[in-house]
Write an enzyme that holds these catalytic residues in place. Structure first.
Site, PDB file in Angstrom:
ATOM      1  N   GLU A  96      -5.985  -3.617  -8.819  1.00  0.00           N
ATOM      2  CA  GLU A  96      -7.256  -3.305  -9.457  1.00  0.00           C
ATOM      3  C   GLU A  96      -7.160  -1.958 -10.138  1.00  0.00           C
ATOM      4  OE1 GLU A  96     -10.215  -5.754  -6.529  1.00  0.00           O
ATOM      5  OE2 GLU A  96     -10.448  -3.615  -6.708  1.00  0.00           O
ATOM      6  N   CYS A 109      -8.412   5.373 -13.445  1.00  0.00           N
ATOM      7  CA  CYS A 109      -7.774   5.469 -12.141  1.00  0.00           C
ATOM      8  C   CYS A 109      -6.705   4.377 -12.067  1.00  0.00           C
ATOM      9  CB  CYS A 109      -8.869   5.279 -11.084  1.00  0.00           C
ATOM     10  SG  CYS A 109      -8.298   5.380  -9.411  1.00  0.00           S
ATOM     11  N   CYS A 116       0.238  -0.512  -0.270  1.00  0.00           N
ATOM     12  CA  CYS A 116       0.686   0.835   0.068  1.00  0.00           C
ATOM     13  C   CYS A 116       1.321   0.794   1.440  1.00  0.00           C
ATOM     14  CB  CYS A 116      -0.502   1.801   0.069  1.00  0.00           C
ATOM     15  SG  CYS A 116      -0.022   3.538   0.276  1.00  0.00           S
ATOM     16  N   CYS A 120      -3.040   4.580   5.849  1.00  0.00           N
ATOM     17  CA  CYS A 120      -4.094   5.506   6.271  1.00  0.00           C
ATOM     18  C   CYS A 120      -5.229   4.686   6.885  1.00  0.00           C
ATOM     19  CB  CYS A 120      -4.589   6.326   5.083  1.00  0.00           C
ATOM     20  SG  CYS A 120      -3.286   7.358   4.382  1.00  0.00           S
ATOM     21  N   CYS A 123      -8.404   3.383   4.703  1.00  0.00           N
ATOM     22  CA  CYS A 123      -8.194   2.936   3.322  1.00  0.00           C
ATOM     23  C   CYS A 123      -7.940   1.434   3.287  1.00  0.00           C
ATOM     24  CB  CYS A 123      -7.012   3.678   2.715  1.00  0.00           C
ATOM     25  SG  CYS A 123      -6.649   3.154   1.034  1.00  0.00           S
ATOM     26  N   CYS A 345     -13.489   4.384  -4.421  1.00  0.00           N
ATOM     27  CA  CYS A 345     -12.219   4.732  -3.771  1.00  0.00           C
ATOM     28  C   CYS A 345     -12.066   3.927  -2.490  1.00  0.00           C
ATOM     29  CB  CYS A 345     -12.189   6.188  -3.311  1.00  0.00           C
ATOM     30  SG  CYS A 345     -12.699   7.364  -4.493  1.00  0.00           S
TER      31      CYS A 345
HETATM   32  N1  SAH Z   1      -1.878   7.470  -1.978  1.00  0.00           N
HETATM   33  C1  SAH Z   1      -2.464   8.463  -2.851  1.00  0.00           C
HETATM   34  C2  SAH Z   1      -3.281   7.827  -3.917  1.00  0.00           C
HETATM   35  C3  SAH Z   1      -4.567   7.151  -3.443  1.00  0.00           C
HETATM   36  S1  SAH Z   1      -5.866   8.114  -4.004  1.00  0.00           S
HETATM   37  C4  SAH Z   1      -3.249   9.446  -2.005  1.00  0.00           C
HETATM   38  O1  SAH Z   1      -3.368   9.230  -0.809  1.00  0.00           O
HETATM   39  O2  SAH Z   1      -3.688  10.462  -2.524  1.00  0.00           O
HETATM   40  C5  SAH Z   1      -7.268   7.402  -3.353  1.00  0.00           C
HETATM   41  C6  SAH Z   1      -8.124   8.423  -2.650  1.00  0.00           C
HETATM   42  O3  SAH Z   1      -9.261   7.749  -2.057  1.00  0.00           O
HETATM   43  C7  SAH Z   1      -7.374   9.069  -1.544  1.00  0.00           C
HETATM   44  O4  SAH Z   1      -7.784  10.383  -1.357  1.00  0.00           O
HETATM   45  C8  SAH Z   1      -7.791   8.200  -0.387  1.00  0.00           C
HETATM   46  O5  SAH Z   1      -7.523   8.808   0.832  1.00  0.00           O
HETATM   47  C9  SAH Z   1      -9.253   7.984  -0.661  1.00  0.00           C
HETATM   48  N2  SAH Z   1      -9.807   6.818   0.041  1.00  0.00           N
HETATM   49  C10 SAH Z   1      -9.142   5.752   0.508  1.00  0.00           C
HETATM   50  N3  SAH Z   1      -9.958   4.903   1.121  1.00  0.00           N
HETATM   51  C11 SAH Z   1     -11.186   5.439   1.049  1.00  0.00           C
HETATM   52  C12 SAH Z   1     -12.473   4.999   1.482  1.00  0.00           C
HETATM   53  N4  SAH Z   1     -12.645   3.850   2.126  1.00  0.00           N
HETATM   54  N5  SAH Z   1     -13.526   5.796   1.209  1.00  0.00           N
HETATM   55  C13 SAH Z   1     -13.356   6.949   0.525  1.00  0.00           C
HETATM   56  N6  SAH Z   1     -12.187   7.406   0.097  1.00  0.00           N
HETATM   57  C14 SAH Z   1     -11.099   6.663   0.360  1.00  0.00           C
END
Ligand code: SAH
Length: 377
Positions: A96, A109, A116, A120, A123, A345
Site C-alpha cells: 500500500e 509515503c 517487514c 515491532c 505495527c 501509519c
Molecule cells: N521501518 C521503518 C519505516 C516504517 S515508518 C521505521 O520503523 O521507521 C512507519 C512509522 O509508523 C514508524 O515510526 C512506525 O513505528 C509507526 N507505526 C507503525 N505502526 C503504527 C501504529 N499502529 N500506529 C501509529 N504508528 C505506527
C-alpha cells in the site's frame, strides 16, 4: 523465465548505473542522461516516445530493456484529499502507498519491502510477516504512480509530489542498495529533482546500516524511537535488543555530523495508552533527546484488529506534548489523515505472502473495492 522478465527495467537504474549500462551497450554517456530525463521527467513508458534518440538506438533499447511500472489494483481518494493505492508487485504480493496533501505540500509515503522482518509489537505491517525486498524500479514505480494520478506526468510542475518519506511498509535500511539507488533518482536533477531535505528515510534503528548510509547518502533521517528506555524499547521495537538507544542516538549524531548542515533528525514516537504515554516516560524522553538535535513527532497509536493496544485519550497526548515543549523540544502531533480509507501509519497492510515463521498463510486482508477497470486482488 519469460521474455519480459529477462529485460532490464530501466526504471530502477540509478543515474550512475544507467550511464554504466549505456557504456556497456557501446553508447555515449550523454544518451543515458537523455533517457533518464525521458523516463523520470516526461514519464515515458516506451522507447518510441524518445524523439531525440535515433531509431536504431531506440529499437536496440526496446530489445534488451523495458520501462515497467507496478500495477495499480486499488486507488482511493479520501474526503481530506489523502490518496491511497494498493499496488501489485511481481510475484503477486501487494503493497500500500499513501499520498498526503497539506497546503502546498504533497507527501508520498513509500514502501521499501513487502512486509517487514522487524516485528515491532504495535505495527500491523510487522504482523504480516516478511516476503521480500522491493526493487529500485518498484520503489520508483510508486512515485510514478502517484505523480500520474494528478494528470499529465509533471514531476517539476505545480501538481508534483513535493516530499517523499520511506514510512510505508518495510525497513528501508534492510533493503539498503535498492533504497539508496531510489533516493538517488528522487534527488537527481535529471530525474525527480527533490531536495535532500524533502526525501526522508525512516528507520527503526539498524545501526551498522545507518553508519554505511552516512558514507553514500545525504538523505534526511527519521528514527522510530517509541520508548525512552531500553527495557520498554526492547519489547516494542525488538531490534533494540541488538542496537540499544544509546548506540542509535550515537549513530544519528555521526550521521548529522557528516551532513554538516542545519538538518536535525525527526524522532517518531507512537503514543500507546498505558504503555509509553505517561509523564514519567515523557521526562525520560527529554533526557534521551537532549543528546540529539531533533524534532519530535508524536503519533497517536492507530488501532488495527487484535493489536491489543489502544490510542491514549486526547488529554494524555496533550500532557505528554506539553512536557516536551516545556523542555524546549520542538514537538508536533501527527494527526491521522485518510481515516476513511485506512491510510494511517501502521494501517498499511498490503498483502504479504509471509516467508517467515510468523504466519505460514496468505492473509486476505483487503476488502477494498477495485478501481474500475483494475483487477481485484
Ligand atoms: N521501518 C521503518 C519505516 C516504517 S515508518 C521505521 O520503523 O521507521 C512507519 C512509522 O509508523 C514508524 O515510526 C512506525 O513505528 C509507526 N507505526 C507503525 N505502526 C503504527 C501504529 N499502529 N500506529 C501509529 N504508528 C505506527
Amino acid at each position: 523465465m519469460s521474455e519480459t522478465q529477462s529485460k532490464v527495467n530501466l526504471l530502477g537504474l540509478s543515474p550512475a548505473k544507467l550511464e554504466a549500462f549505456f557504456e556497456e551497450l557501446g553508447e555515449k554517456r550523454f544518451r543515458a542522461t537523455q533517457v533518464l530525463k525521458w523516463i523520470h521527467q516526461f514519464g515515458a513508458s516506451s522507447f518510441d516516445e524518445m524523439t531525440n534518440i535515433s531509431k536504431a538506438l531506440r529499437s536496440k533499447l526496446a530489445e534488451v530493456c523495458e520501462i515497467r511500472e507496478p500495477e495499480i489494483v486499488v486507488e482511493k481518494i479520501s474526503k481530506d484529499g489523502t490518496r491511497k493505492w494498493v499496488i501489485r508487485m511481481d510475484g503477486g504480493s501487494a503493497i500500500e502507498m499513501v499520498l498526503i496533501p497539506d497546503g502546498d505540500r504533497k507527501t508520498l509515503c513509500v514502501s521499501s519491502q513487502v512486509g517487514c522482518s522487524l516485528d515491532c509489537s504495535f505495527c500491523s505491517t510487522g504482523k504480516q510477516g516478511f516476503n521480500r525486498n522491493l526493487s529500485t524500479a518498484e520503489i520508483i514505480g510508486q512515485l510514478r504512480v502517484a505523480i500520474r494520478s494528478f494528470g499529465p506526468f509533471d514531476p517539476s510542475g505545480e501538481r508534483r509530489v513535493t516530499n517523499v518519506v520511506f514510512m510505508g511498509m518495510g525497513e528501508p535500511l534492510m533493503n539498503f542498495d535498492n533504497v539508496v539507488d531510489a533516493t538517488e533518482l528522487m534527488m537527481d536533477d535529471n530525474a525527480y529533482g527533490l531536495s535532500k531535505r524533502r526525501v526522508t528515510l525512516s528507520t527503526a534503528g539498524v545501526v551498522p546500516a545507518l553508519d554505511k548510509l552516512r558514507e553514500v547518502s545525504d538523505v534526511s533521517l527519521a528514527i522510530s524511537l517509541h520508548a525512552p528506555n531500553n527495557e520498554l524499547r526492547d519489547q516494542l521495537v525488538p531490534i533494540n535488543q541488538r542496537y540499544p538507544i544509546e548506540e542509535l542516538v550515537a549513530a544519528c549524531n555521526r550521521y548529522l555530523r557528516e551532513l554538516n548542515d542545519k538538518r536535525v533528525v525527526t524522532v517518531e514516537y507512537t503514543l500507546i495508552a498505558g504503555v509509553n504515554d505517561q509523564p514519567e516516560h515523557a521526562r525520560q524522553l527529554v533526557k534521551v533527546l537532549r543528546r540529539l538535535p531533533c524534532k519530535l513527532n508524536l503519533i497517536p497509536f492507530n488501532p488495527f484488529p487484535n493489536s491489543g493496544y489502544e490510542r491514549p485519550a486526547e488529554e494524555v497526548i496533550a500532557a505528554f506534548k506539553q512536557i516536551m515543549l516545556n523542555a524546549s523540544i520542538l514537538t508536533t502531533v501527527r494527526r491521522t489523515r485518510g481515516d476513511d480509507v485506512d491510510a494511517a501509519c501502521g494501517q498499511l497492510v498490503g498483502q504479504v505472502m509471509d516467508r517467515t515463521r510468523r504466519s505460514q498463510k496468505y492473509i486476505p486482508v483487503l476488502q477494498d473495492e477495485p478501481v474500475q477497470g483494475k483487477r481485484p486482488l
